[in-house]
Design an enzyme around this catalytic site. Structure first.
Site: not given
Lengths: 428, 312
Positions: A60, A62, A179, A305
């Site tokens: 996870h 970004h 999510h 994340d």
């Protein structure tokens, strides 16, 4: 070229191995795992006093490219991943354009290959544009290399759309990652609803904003018989729902982040926007539940994340700041310091949560195990060496982390990808 | 005795002694406002910037009068005329103003924690004039000054705060202040206006208004913002008045010497009947007057005065 990783404490959760062994790597694969392999013709890495684990995979992340290169690029994000001990990462599709088709997937993979050895597994969108309406072309994205789909940050509100996504993705062997956030219940909430939000006058987000969609997803997984993976679990209510569902053999899996097992909502006192996350930091009881969930396997994987935001984006009023923190370089030290050192979870479970579990969930053949024939991807770390990161040590373009300057016991020493060594220690 | 703080960001960081010092100083300041020439030279040559990112005519006016009576130079900076509408961040606004060498910022902003955000970027004193629903310390201080004038002391006082607790900018500062001074605080309102975990602030929370009124020494009614109704938080203004409106009849449930307060502006016929607002128990206009004195005291103490000097 052959490479010999000598004398390390080899922890392979898949076979249950935890022993001092040598590992011979040859041609991008693991050739032998034995005691005292002769050195001849091999480049030696002395792993004495270190733990050698299957290559860590962060499910996870970004990476922000394409579209948000001021926060992070694929190159800077992967440099952070490598420094943080990861041989592979999954990048979320909330880029601009959204990764909802094979050409965006292909772009990300091409960029990644051109700038980093870290393996990238792009996550496709569940719905076109992550708008929660029409399904994205899963088969085409799968062909391009997608292993999972998610509308991370823009949760699929419609139960009917989610049902179809589970059915269709499941039929193609793709994992659906959700999510879980009930946006109506979140309202204008910006932190956990609890004693701290009342004190600070910040609008709260109740734990139920997570547990309600978690329960919906569990129900839909049972209905469809297809797998659903719950992203960044943060509450006891969600952990208990997932545990109960697993007992009934519902195909649900889950992940948790280091910030949700390391910090409570008390970190928000003082209004540091680097303590604003989504889901928000919760109460101590929730932190305990997340750790218990990791310990007993209710929560399968540890993920970062990793959410880079530029300095100027975070240097604003708390309620106007974007949510999220970077995490690639602090995840392993936090897990070692907060979970393993304190005996809250075993070293083997920690290694599993970072390597074997993600490989299993994503169906990555040859990953997540240290056995003959497996890919030569290894993460090597120390339980004793301390990590304390300054902003200048951060490889990400963004430095938004509440963990900078924190002394953590445990450090990444090296990563090996396809037999190539990338050492975290400074040369010289 | 001098004031030990450089800023007034909230009541939470003040001690009971700090609060008493501000109130004592304010009493002396209120004398200035009754002179024919309402001005003292205490802050001559000091620059106070009123940094208002939200409309607030009464708080800003009160601060501005306080600043002028202390002879400070003032600059009014409001969001509608500022570069914030051009996309400048709050921090950049402060960095720019900083080069004009202000001695103090009085800040009103919709977001909780605004002072904490600005703090690292300024050398000037910060006075929080309301940061969203977090703190509004001068309001709590002027309320306390009014209570002390009428009741003498805070110890054992029973105070009821009723209304939209969730969205009030004044309630937290009042809870912190009254608890520190030894009063017992009860908060009351429709369940949809009461955030969970209020008890963690050391107050009693209830939705039973009439029961909560019994024996109270101080009743503080909060403004109901009309737009809450459209958000579905309560059914109608009439229903609100019927259940939580302070009428003369209900007021009889309180202590015989009760005082009725309101931070203003009042919605007559919503949270309070006109007869109560204008009646003998109301101290609402005293609050307004004390506002100037308290703000004079705060500015005076932060910008370098001491209590004794104030008396000269």
């Amino acid at each position: 070229m052959k490479r010999l990783v000598k004398n390390g404490r080899v922890v392979d959760p898949q076979s249950g191995t935890d022993d001092t062994l040598d590992i011979l790597l040859d041609g991008g694969r693991i050739a032998r795992v034995e005691k005292r392999i002769p050195e001849k013709g091999a480049e030696v890495f002395d792993a004495t006093g270190m733990v050698v684990a299957p290559g860590f995979i962060d499910m996870h992340v970004h990476l922000r490219e394409p579209g948000f290169e001021r926060k992070e690029t694929i190159a800077s994000g992967l440099a952070a991943a490598l420094a943080g001990g990861f041989s592979g990462v999954c990048c979320m599709p909330n880029t601009r354009p959204v990764n909802d088709n094979a050409s965006v997937t292909q772009y990300i993979l091409d960029r990644a290959r051109s700038c980093s050895p870290v393996r990238v597994y792009p996550i496709g969108a569940v719905t076109r544009g992550s708008k929660g309406e029409e399904l994205a072309p899963y088969a085409e994205m799968r062909e391009a290399g997608v292993r999972a789909v998610s509308d991370d940050g823009h949760p699929v509100a419609s139960s009917a759309v989610m049902r179809r996504a589970l059915e269709y993705a499941g039929s193609l062997g793709l994992l659906v990652i959700d999510h879980c956030e009930d946006l109506d219940l979140v309202g204008d909430g910006v932190m956990n609803e609890g004693p701290v939000s009342v004190r600070l006058g910040l609008h709260g987000i109740p734990a139920e904003a997570e547990s309600i969609p978690v329960r919906r997803d569990i129900t839909l997984a049972r209905l469809t018989g297809q797998r659903v993976h719950i992203a960044h679990v943060s509450t006891r209510l969600a952990v208990e729902a997932i545990r109960a569902a697993k007992k009934k053999r519902v195909p649900v899996t889950a992940e948790a982040t280091p910030h949700h097992f390391s910090l409570t909502e008390a970190a928000v006192l003082g209004f540091d926007t680097n303590t604003k996350m989504n889901p928000p930091l919760r109460e101590q009881d929730d932190v305990d539940a997340v750790i218990e969930g990791l310990a007993d396997g209710t929560i399968d994987a540890i993920v970062t994340d990793h959410a880079p935001h530029a300095y100027e984006e975070k240097m604003v009023e708390f309620d106007r700041a974007p949510s999220g923190i970077i995490g690639l370089q602090t995840a392993v030290p936090l897990a070692l310091d907060r979970l393993v050192r304190t005996d809250r979870i075993s070293l083997k479970r920690m290694v599993d949560a970072f390597s074997s579990a993600p490989a299993r969930l994503l169906g990555l053949e040859g990953k997540g195990r240290i056995q003959e024939g497996a890919d030569a991807d290894l993460t090597i770390f120390s339980l004793r060496k301390e990590t304390c990161l300054a902003p200048g040590d951060i490889k990400s373009l963004s430095k938004n982390s509440p963990f900078l300057g924190m002394k953590l016991k445990g450090a990444v020493m090296a990563v090996i990808i396809a037999g190539e060594l990338y050492s975290a220690a400074k040369k010289g | 005795m001098s004031f030990a703080h450089k800023h007034l960001m909230g009541i939470e960081e003040l001690s009971a002694e700090d609060i008493a010092l501000i109130l004592d100083t304010a009493e002396k300041m209120s004398e200035v406002s009754r002179r024919p020439l309402k001005k003292v030279p205490a802050l001559r040559g000091k620059l106070v910037v009123n940094l208002f990112f939200e409309n607030s005519t009464r708080t800003r006016s009160s601060f501005e009068i306080a600043e002028k009576r202390l002879s400070a130079d003032t600059l009014n900076f409001s969001a509608s005329t500022s570069s914030l509408q051009k996309g400048e961040t709050l921090v950049d606004t402060v960095l720019n103003l900083e080069r004009m060498q202000p001695d103090c910022y009085v800040i009103r902003h919709a977001s909780p924690g605004t002072c904490q955000l600005i703090h690292p970027f300024t050398k000037a004193a910060l006075v929080n004039a309301g940061d969203g629903t977090h703190e509004h310390p001068t309001q709590a201080l002027l309320d306390a000054m009014t209570i002390r004038q009428k009741k003498g002391d805070f110890k054992g006082l029973e105070v009821l705060i009723c209304g939209d607790i969730s969205h009030s900018r004044v309630v937290r500062s009042n809870i912190f202040l009254l608890s520190k001074m030894g009063a017992k605080v009860t908060v009351c309102g429709p369940a949809t206006f009461m955030p969970p975990h209020l008890e963690s602030l050391g107050v009693t929370a209830t939705t039973d208004f009439e029961r909560a009124l019994r024996g109270k020494d101080v009743v503080m009614m909060l403004r109901i913002q009309m737009e809450r109704q459209t958000k579905g938080l309560f059914p109608s203004l009439l229903e609100y008045y019927k259940t939580f409106g302070l009428t003369e009849e209900r007021l009889r449930l309180a202590d015989k010497q009760v005082i009725v307060m309101h931070p203003g502006p009042i919605n007559r016929g919503v949270e309070m009947a006109s007869e109560v607002a204008d009646g003998p128990y109301s101290v609402i206009l005293d609050q307004v007057e004390n506002g100037v004195a308290v703000r004079m005291a705060v500015l005076y103490l932060l910008l370098g005065g001491s209590e004794d000097e104030a008396a000269r």
